[in-house]
Design a protein around this motif. Structure first.
Motif, short mmCIF file in Angstrom:
data_model
loop_
_atom_site.label_atom_id
_atom_site.label_comp_id
_atom_site.label_asym_id
_atom_site.label_seq_id
_atom_site.Cartn_x
_atom_site.Cartn_y
_atom_site.Cartn_z
N ILE A 82 42.44 56.53 36.92
CA ILE A 82 42.83 56.34 38.51
C ILE A 82 41.46 56.24 39.29
CG2 ILE A 82 43.84 57.57 40.48
CD1 ILE A 82 45.78 55.81 38.48
N TRP A 83 40.49 57.35 38.92
CA TRP A 83 39.14 57.29 39.32
C TRP A 83 38.38 56.17 39.28
CZ3 TRP A 83 40.00 62.40 36.69
CH2 TRP A 83 40.20 63.31 37.52
N LEU A 84 38.86 55.26 38.57
CA LEU A 84 38.07 53.99 38.61
C LEU A 84 38.85 52.80 39.26
CD1 LEU A 84 37.67 53.92 34.65
CD2 LEU A 84 36.40 55.08 36.17
N LEU A 85 39.69 53.15 40.02
CA LEU A 85 40.69 51.96 40.53
C LEU A 85 39.84 51.13 41.64
CD1 LEU A 85 43.61 51.02 40.26
CD2 LEU A 85 44.08 52.95 42.24
N GLY A 86 38.91 51.71 42.22
CA GLY A 86 38.40 51.13 43.58
C GLY A 86 37.51 50.07 43.29
N GLY A 87 36.78 50.10 42.11
CA GLY A 87 36.01 48.79 41.62
C GLY A 87 36.71 47.59 41.48
N VAL A 88 37.83 47.96 40.65
CA VAL A 88 38.86 46.98 39.99
C VAL A 88 39.56 46.24 41.57
CG1 VAL A 88 40.80 46.37 38.68
CG2 VAL A 88 39.16 48.09 37.87
N LEU A 147 44.83 39.01 35.14
CA LEU A 147 44.98 40.30 34.32
C LEU A 147 44.19 40.60 33.43
CD1 LEU A 147 46.88 42.74 34.18
CD2 LEU A 147 48.39 41.52 32.76
N ALA A 148 43.60 39.88 32.61
CA ALA A 148 42.67 40.11 31.53
C ALA A 148 41.45 40.66 32.03
CB ALA A 148 42.45 38.85 30.53
N VAL A 149 40.83 39.86 33.20
CA VAL A 149 39.56 40.46 33.84
C VAL A 149 39.58 41.57 34.59
CG1 VAL A 149 37.94 39.66 35.66
CG2 VAL A 149 39.00 37.75 33.99
N ALA A 150 40.67 41.76 34.98
CA ALA A 150 41.07 43.11 35.98
C ALA A 150 40.81 44.34 34.72
CB ALA A 150 42.23 43.00 36.31
N ALA A 151 41.73 43.98 33.80
CA ALA A 151 41.60 45.03 32.50
C ALA A 151 40.24 45.34 32.12
CB ALA A 151 42.54 44.63 31.27
N LEU A 199 46.88 48.51 36.52
CA LEU A 199 47.85 48.97 37.78
C LEU A 199 46.97 48.40 38.95
CD1 LEU A 199 49.74 51.12 38.91
CD2 LEU A 199 47.84 52.70 39.02
N GLY A 200 45.56 48.11 39.03
CA GLY A 200 44.70 47.65 40.02
C GLY A 200 45.43 46.16 40.38
N ARG A 205 48.64 42.43 43.71
CA ARG A 205 49.62 41.63 43.85
C ARG A 205 50.76 42.00 44.74
NH1 ARG A 205 50.28 37.34 40.34
NH2 ARG A 205 52.68 37.58 40.46
N ALA A 206 51.09 43.54 44.70
CA ALA A 206 52.08 43.80 45.85
C ALA A 206 51.53 43.70 47.19
CB ALA A 206 52.27 45.57 45.53
N LEU A 207 50.11 43.83 47.20
CA LEU A 207 49.64 43.66 48.81
C LEU A 207 49.69 42.36 49.23
CD1 LEU A 207 46.39 45.93 48.62
CD2 LEU A 207 48.31 46.46 49.87
N ALA A 208 49.56 41.34 48.16
CA ALA A 208 49.42 39.85 48.71
C ALA A 208 51.02 39.77 49.01
CB ALA A 208 49.22 39.00 47.35
N VAL A 209 52.18 40.20 48.33
CA VAL A 209 53.30 39.95 48.86
C VAL A 209 53.54 40.18 50.44
CG1 VAL A 209 55.80 40.81 48.57
CG2 VAL A 209 54.29 40.24 46.38
#
Length: 226
Positions: A82-88, A147-151, A199-200, A205-209
């Motif tokens: 979760i502490w890595l979420l910002g960069g993604v 998704l793969a690049v995000a992971a 999760l990022g 995607r949720a924000l895009a919706v």
């Protein structure tokens, strides 16, 4: 005389078209490097929002970290994602060089200013973790954001965090056992892939919706899919 003039006009038109085509072919590459005002504003907003998430996770995540580490030394890294979420999220939304680094760093600063037990080291961690995610997006030339690049970006951030903690502080992890560091590395990169990467990606995607990302390619891609 009119035939010569027509030929000359046609030649000039052809040259003009070629010049425009050449300019247009270089335009996407230049746009990748150019930050708009909206990019700066959204990076700041994302950084603050994710910084609040970091602050909330400081208690929950730290408790999870301690419990997992007590179960198996090094396993606490499973809570780090979760502490890595910002960069993604920053990289996926803004898609410009430096976006992952900026959003993770702003989030870390916000988390520190609100108050946590790590103080100034939070900023150093944010800098390193954001750079880890940034490197992954750069390897794909800021052109792939699936998704793969995000992971992979989450993994990159996790690996960078592991290296940072290996050497930083009064009791760096390099002083601990090889077994601990191996377990911690695996835990951190798995957590980065899932809690930051997957999760990022889902969060974007949720924000895009909602239409909040209509000024960004991430939002337009969702419209095309629908």
């Amino acid at each position: 005389m009119s035939t010569s003039t027509s030929a000359s006009a046609a030649k000039n038109a052809a040259k003009s078209s070629a010049a425009k085509a050449s300019a247009n072919s270089g335009q996407p590459a230049r746009q990748i490097w150019r930050w708009r005002v909206v990019d700066i504003v959204v990076a700041a907003v994302l950084g603050v929002a994710i910084g609040l998430v970091f602050w909330g996770w400081n208690t929950i995540g730290y408790a999870w970290f301690g419990a997992a580490d007590a179960l198996t030394p090094g396993l606490g890294g499973i809570a780090v994602g979760i502490w890595l979420l910002g960069g993604v999220v920053g990289g996926l939304v803004i898609r410009k060089p430096g976006a992952a680094l900026v959003v993770e760093l702003v989030a870390a600063i916000v988390s520190m200013l609100i108050g946590n037990v790590w103080g100034i080291s939070t900023i150093l961690s944010g800098l390193v973790q954001g750079l880890g995610a940034e490197i992954i997006f750069a390897l794909f030339f800021y052109r792939r954001f699936g998704l793969a690049v995000a992971a992979l970006a989450g993994i990159g951030a996790g690996a960078a965090a592991w290296v940072f903690e290996l050497f930083y502080g009064s009791s760096p992890n390099i002083l601990k056992s090889f077994e601990f560091n191996t377990i911690y590395l695996v835990s951190v990169v798995v957590s980065g892939a899932i809690l930051a990467g997957v999760l990022g990606w889902l969060l974007v995607r949720a924000l895009a919706v909602t239409g909040a990302l209509s000024r960004f390619a991430a939002g337009r891609e969702h419209v095309r899919e629908v």
